[in-house]
Design an enzyme around this catalytic site. Structure first.
Site, PDB file in Angstrom:
ATOM      1  N   HIS A  86       1.097  -1.129   0.161  1.00 27.55           N
ATOM      2  CA  HIS A  86      -0.093  -0.025  -0.016  1.00 27.55           C
ATOM      3  C   HIS A  86       0.953   0.992   0.013  1.00 27.55           C
ATOM      4  O   HIS A  86       2.072   1.236   0.439  1.00 27.55           O
ATOM      5  CB  HIS A  86      -0.968  -0.010   1.254  1.00 27.55           C
ATOM      6  CG  HIS A  86      -2.057   0.799   1.169  1.00 27.55           C
ATOM      7  ND1 HIS A  86      -1.712   2.471   1.630  1.00 27.55           N
ATOM      8  CD2 HIS A  86      -3.072   0.952   0.814  1.00 27.55           C
ATOM      9  CE1 HIS A  86      -2.846   2.993   1.172  1.00 27.55           C
ATOM     10  NE2 HIS A  86      -3.851   2.347   0.846  1.00 27.55           N
ATOM     11  N   GLU A 153      -4.194   2.150  -7.287  1.00 25.55           N
ATOM     12  CA  GLU A 153      -4.328   3.390  -6.292  1.00 25.55           C
ATOM     13  C   GLU A 153      -3.555   4.395  -6.617  1.00 25.55           C
ATOM     14  O   GLU A 153      -2.388   4.439  -6.080  1.00 25.55           O
ATOM     15  CB  GLU A 153      -4.227   2.663  -5.017  1.00 25.55           C
ATOM     16  CG  GLU A 153      -5.160   1.481  -4.579  1.00 25.55           C
ATOM     17  CD  GLU A 153      -5.604   1.827  -3.026  1.00 25.55           C
ATOM     18  OE1 GLU A 153      -6.575   1.832  -2.760  1.00 25.55           O
ATOM     19  OE2 GLU A 153      -4.658   1.609  -2.348  1.00 25.55           O
TER      20      GLU A 153
HETATM   21  P1  PGA Z   1      -9.652   6.128   0.399  1.00 27.80           P
HETATM   22  O1  PGA Z   1      -8.527   4.787   0.817  1.00 27.80           O
HETATM   23  O2  PGA Z   1     -10.777   5.227   0.119  1.00 27.80           O
HETATM   24  O3  PGA Z   1      -9.871   6.646   1.686  1.00 27.80           O
HETATM   25  O4  PGA Z   1      -9.280   6.759  -0.511  1.00 27.80           O
HETATM   26  C1  PGA Z   1      -8.071   4.003  -0.264  1.00 27.80           C
HETATM   27  C2  PGA Z   1      -6.835   3.275   0.325  1.00 27.80           C
HETATM   28  O5  PGA Z   1      -5.996   3.961   0.792  1.00 27.80           O
HETATM   29  O6  PGA Z   1      -6.927   1.774   0.199  1.00 27.80           O
END
Ligand code: PGA
Length: 239
Positions: A86, A153
């Site tokens: 992540h 992401e």
């Molecule tokens: P968010 O986070 O939905 O708050 O943007 C997503 C993540 O960090 O996996």
């Protein structure tokens, strides 16, 4: 394949009681809940429909690792999925090399990895190279048959207030296409999902994109009513 709704609770909530309450309220078909390590055991007991995931994993390389949790321990705790790489962990210094080892640790324990990739700046011309390196480092040398979830992401889209920074679906579409192409060089069937400021109002705009097999949700996964709406939308997509 059914679309996935993955809840990343991050470092929340502050008590076991609140965690179990949230798990009960979001224990829905098609959902994967990734709580902090400390709640894994009690959340496992609370879930009837959703599956259990973890937010990180560490290596069993025979060396001492104070504070870390191994793949064997996660497996024993009933974990079926684990988030690896992540951006919030990469920001703490986690390298592509370490992420690749964590991925292998998960796979060898029979835990399905959710590999996170994504560039730091919106519309950055070097994004593609950045993501290429993340994917190549993580997936090279794996058996082509491995089942891995790759979560796109974009870092700039994560944790924005009320979804304000959520990525434009056209942009996501373009990036997902690249991620699928890059991942397929290493594994036959990557499952690619999107994450970053998703909510019940914008989830369908991502689920409707070619190649998007689900979403990874941070902030909204802590809001049970809003998250349940997202689960409803996922269910409709899976009919
Ligand atoms: P968010 O986070 O939905 O708050 O943007 C997503 C993540 O960090 O996996």
């Amino acid at each position: 394949m059914n679309k996935l709704l993955i809840a990343n609770w991050k470092m929340n909530p502050d008590s076991e009681e609140a965690a179990v309450g949230l798990a009960h309220a979001t224990d829905l078909e098609g959902v994967i809940i990734c709580p902090p390590f400390i709640y894994l055991e009690s959340i496992r007991g609370a879930l009837k429909n959703a599956q259990l995931g973890a937010q990180d994993i560490f290596l069993s390389d025979g060396k001492p690792h104070t504070g870390e949790v191994s793949a064997a321990q996660l497996k024993e705790a009933g974990v079926e999925y684990v988030i690896v790489g992540h951006s919030e962990r990469r920001a703490l210094g986690e390298t592509n090399e370490l992420i690749s080892l964590k991925l292998k640790a998960a796979l060898s324990a029979g835990i399905r990895p959710i590999l996170c990739v994504g560039e730091g700046d919106r519309e950055d011309p070097t994004s593609e190279e950045f993501i290429t390196e993340e994917i190549n480092n993580a997936l090279s040398g794996l058996d082509k048959k491995e089942e891995i979830i790759v979560a796109y992401e974009p870092i700039w889209a994560i944790s924005s207030n009320e979804g304000a920074n959520a990525a434009d679906p056209d942009y996501v579409k373009k990036m997902i296409k690249k991620i699928i192409r890059l991942s397929r060089k290493h594994i036959h069937h990557p499952t690619v999902i999107y994450g970053g400021s998703t909510n019940s109002a914008n989830i369908q705009s991502y689920l409707g994109l070619d190649g998007v097999e689900g979403v990874l949700v941070g902030s909204v996964s802590l809001q049970s009513a809003e998250f349940a709406k997202m689960a409803e939308i996922i269910k409709k997509n899976n009919k």
